[in-house]
Design an enzyme around this catalytic site. Structure first.
Site, mmCIF file in Angstrom:
data_model
loop_
_atom_site.group_PDB
_atom_site.id
_atom_site.type_symbol
_atom_site.label_atom_id
_atom_site.label_comp_id
_atom_site.label_asym_id
_atom_site.label_seq_id
_atom_site.Cartn_x
_atom_site.Cartn_y
_atom_site.Cartn_z
ATOM 1 N N LYS A 153 55.394 46.782 32.048
ATOM 2 C CA LYS A 153 55.441 47.694 30.894
ATOM 3 C C LYS A 153 56.127 48.998 31.307
ATOM 4 O O LYS A 153 55.571 49.785 32.060
ATOM 5 C CB LYS A 153 54.045 48.014 30.370
ATOM 6 C CG LYS A 153 54.139 48.643 28.981
ATOM 7 C CD LYS A 153 53.021 49.586 28.635
ATOM 8 C CE LYS A 153 53.217 50.992 29.124
ATOM 9 N NZ LYS A 153 54.322 51.753 28.490
ATOM 10 N N GLY A 206 52.127 56.631 37.731
ATOM 11 C CA GLY A 206 52.091 57.588 36.630
ATOM 12 C C GLY A 206 51.173 58.732 36.974
ATOM 13 O O GLY A 206 50.984 59.063 38.145
ATOM 14 N N THR A 210 45.736 59.083 33.989
ATOM 15 C CA THR A 210 45.832 57.702 33.499
ATOM 16 C C THR A 210 45.505 56.713 34.615
ATOM 17 O O THR A 210 44.869 55.677 34.368
ATOM 18 C CB THR A 210 47.246 57.426 32.929
ATOM 19 O OG1 THR A 210 47.596 58.480 32.035
ATOM 20 C CG2 THR A 210 47.298 56.112 32.177
ATOM 21 N N GLY A 211 45.901 57.038 35.833
ATOM 22 C CA GLY A 211 45.616 56.156 36.970
ATOM 23 C C GLY A 211 44.121 55.933 37.161
ATOM 24 O O GLY A 211 43.679 54.819 37.461
ATOM 25 N N GLU A 228 50.128 54.728 42.314
ATOM 26 C CA GLU A 228 51.054 55.757 42.835
ATOM 27 C C GLU A 228 51.009 56.887 41.819
ATOM 28 O O GLU A 228 51.498 56.743 40.697
ATOM 29 C CB GLU A 228 52.479 55.219 42.958
ATOM 30 C CG GLU A 228 52.651 54.057 43.927
ATOM 31 C CD GLU A 228 52.545 54.433 45.385
ATOM 32 O OE1 GLU A 228 52.335 55.626 45.696
ATOM 33 O OE2 GLU A 228 52.645 53.526 46.223
ATOM 34 N N CYS A 262 57.702 62.645 41.873
ATOM 35 C CA CYS A 262 56.342 62.754 42.404
ATOM 36 C C CYS A 262 56.354 63.325 43.821
ATOM 37 O O CYS A 262 55.367 63.875 44.278
ATOM 38 C CB CYS A 262 55.666 61.400 42.384
ATOM 39 S SG CYS A 262 56.686 60.115 43.080
ATOM 40 N N GLU A 354 50.392 70.124 39.196
ATOM 41 C CA GLU A 354 51.702 69.472 39.208
ATOM 42 C C GLU A 354 52.460 69.857 37.937
ATOM 43 O O GLU A 354 51.972 69.627 36.834
ATOM 44 C CB GLU A 354 51.534 67.953 39.268
ATOM 45 C CG GLU A 354 52.868 67.237 39.350
ATOM 46 C CD GLU A 354 52.729 65.720 39.364
ATOM 47 O OE1 GLU A 354 52.011 65.187 38.507
ATOM 48 O OE2 GLU A 354 53.352 65.082 40.226
#
Ligand code: NAD
Length: 452
Positions: A153, A206, A210-211, A228, A262, A354
């Site tokens: 996705k 991401g 959400t991770g 990641e 990242c 971040e």
């Protein structure tokens, strides 16, 4: 339902993409499960040859893939060409893996003991929008090499290169259903990859928020997961370093891909005794970053990916922000944000969160211990750089900074042949490097009794 894709350099509509829903996602997963069984039964040399053909077809389409990424993501064309070539290289590298998935023969009494690296089955890959095709390849190439099928996705804003790669896989002769790209929403298609029990592993790249949700969802089924996630990496500059080189390269350690990286070294930490001199050298280096038309071969930095992301980045530079200096950016349509250097306090939001845009903070430090404390004062731990001419200090610092990928006197961090991933809340597990295919297998131990 459809996704409207916008060119971030001029805000024109590129195209509309049909979205997957849950029933179509389930159907693609079911097809992948059938394709996987046949794929895993192929001779290792057959799978290797198929992946090499896939690499060759990607190689023949590097320019097309690069131009697609320029339009969809706003990456400078020279960078996008590198990304498409990197996908080819990753496929070539892991094409060697099917014939090298060794097990062990372990000495035991009464028989023979063997281990097998068995494929997991169907692997779900969820990618972000910042490096759509390279991050996709870090998942699908080793997963396919280890005998799995892949459903992928892509991020809502940037599905085009992933869709094209799936079409190129078919053109290269990979079986129908073995590698499918499912454009759609995170909470719909992404979430279904987590909850559908036929998917045996999720590789998620991401945001950390959400991770965590993906990891919690995977826990329900004890589903394997690689994460990641985000970063707030330090670029640590000691007084004994090649200060000219450290300052000249610092902008490229953070502003590449408009800071949407990242691994961006978004906190520059400078030993106090050379702080003023470093800032004098940094200013022309930042002014020299070529920001503009992504199709111009000389462009080094393009626009931000989308309006919503532009607004998030801008929120870190309010009118009263401690701006030391800024670079250039075009005006007019497009999500342009100039390279920006801030000198905030140590606990300021811009120095701790971040930003994922072309904004860097510069902070002075007193000594080695202070630098280590400052570098590690974050929940993240993805990358970082250390600038010093003292080899012992370089090694001491590299061991002390809590981060998965460090470079000394450079800003390199991602090579397909070396492991990549984060400490702390920057991730879980590793991608790339020689061991990546093993992350897509289960170890099976078999004991054969032997009559003496
Ligand atoms: P994001 O978390 O918003 O989205 C990432 C992907 O997850 C997208 O495909 C999205 O559709 C999907 N998603 C959203 N909600 C979901 C849900 N509930 N279930 C399953 N999937 C869902 O992140 P983003 O904004 O696209 O990417 C930026 C972030 O990615 C940054 O924080 C950056 O640091 C991180 N990143 C990390 C790496 C790395 O290798 N560590 C690489 C690139 C980007």
């Amino acid at each position: 339902m459809s996704l409207t894709l916008i060119n971030p350099a001029d805000e024109t509509v590129i195209t509309e993409i049909d979205e997957f829903d849950v029933p179509r996602t389930d159907a693609a997963i079911a097809r992948a499960a059938v394709a996987q069984k046949l794929w895993a039964r192929l001779a290792p040399a057959g799978r290797a040859a198929a992946l090499r053909r896939f690499a060759d077809v990607v190689d023949a389409h590097v320019e097309e893939l690069a131009l697609l990424e320029v339009r969809n993501s706003g990456h400078p064309v020279s960078q996008a060409r590198w990304e498409a070539g990197h996908v080819r290289d990753v496929l070539e590298y892991y094409a060697a893996a099917p014939e090298r998935l060794f097990g062990k023969q372990i000495p035991v009494a009464g028989g023979l003991d063997l281990t097998f690296a068995e494929p997991l089955g169907v692997v779900g890959i969820i990618t972000p929008w910042n490096f759509p095709m390279t991050i996709a390849s870090w998942g699908f190439a080793p997963a396919l090499a280890a005998g799995n099928a892949v459903v992928l996705k892509p991020a809502e804003w940037t599905p085009l290169t992933s869709l094209r790669l799936a079409a190129l896989a078919l053109e290269a002769g990979l079986p129908e259903g073995l590698f499918t790209v499912l454009p759609g929403r995170g909470p719909v298609v992404g979430e279904r990859l987590v909850t559908n029990p036929t998917v045996r592993k999720v590789v998620f790249t991401g945001s950390t928020v959400t991770g965590k949700r993906v990891m919690a969802g995977c826990a329900e089924q004890v589903k394997r997961v690689t994460l990641e996630l985000g970063g707030k990496s330090a670029n640590i500059v000691f007084a004994d370093s090649d200060l000219e080189k450290a300052a000249a390269t610092a902008p490229y350690g953070v502003f590449e891909n408009a800071g949407q990286d990242c691994c961006a070294r978004s906190r520059i930490l400078v030993e106090r005794s050379v702080y003023e001199r470093f800032m004098e050298l940094l200013e022309p280096a930042v002014a020299g970053v070529k920001v503009g038309d992504p199709l111009d071969e000389a462009t080094e930095m393009g626009p931000l990916v989308a309006r919503g992301h532009y607004e998030k980045v801008a929120s870190y530079v309010p009118d009263d922000a401690p701006v030391a200096f800024r670079g250039q950016a075009p005006s007019g349509p497009g999500f342009w944000f100039p390279p920006t250097v801030l000198t905030p306090g140590r606990t300021d939001r811009s120095a701790t969160e971040e930003i994922f845009g072309p904004v860097v903070t510069v902070l002075p430090f007193d000594d080695e211990a202070d630098a280590i404390g400052l570098a590690n004062a974050t929940d993240y731990g993805l990358s970082g750089s250390i600038w010093t001419r003292d080899l012992s200090r370089a090694v001491r610092m590299a061991r002390a900074v809590e981060s998965g990928n460090l470079s000394v006197n450079s800003h390199s961090s991602v090579r397909y042949s070396t492991p990549f991933g984060g400490f702390k809340q920057s991730g879980l597990g590793r991608e790339l490097g020689p061991d990546a295919p093993l992350a897509f297998t289960e170890t099976k131990n078999v004991f054969l009794a032997i009559d003496e």
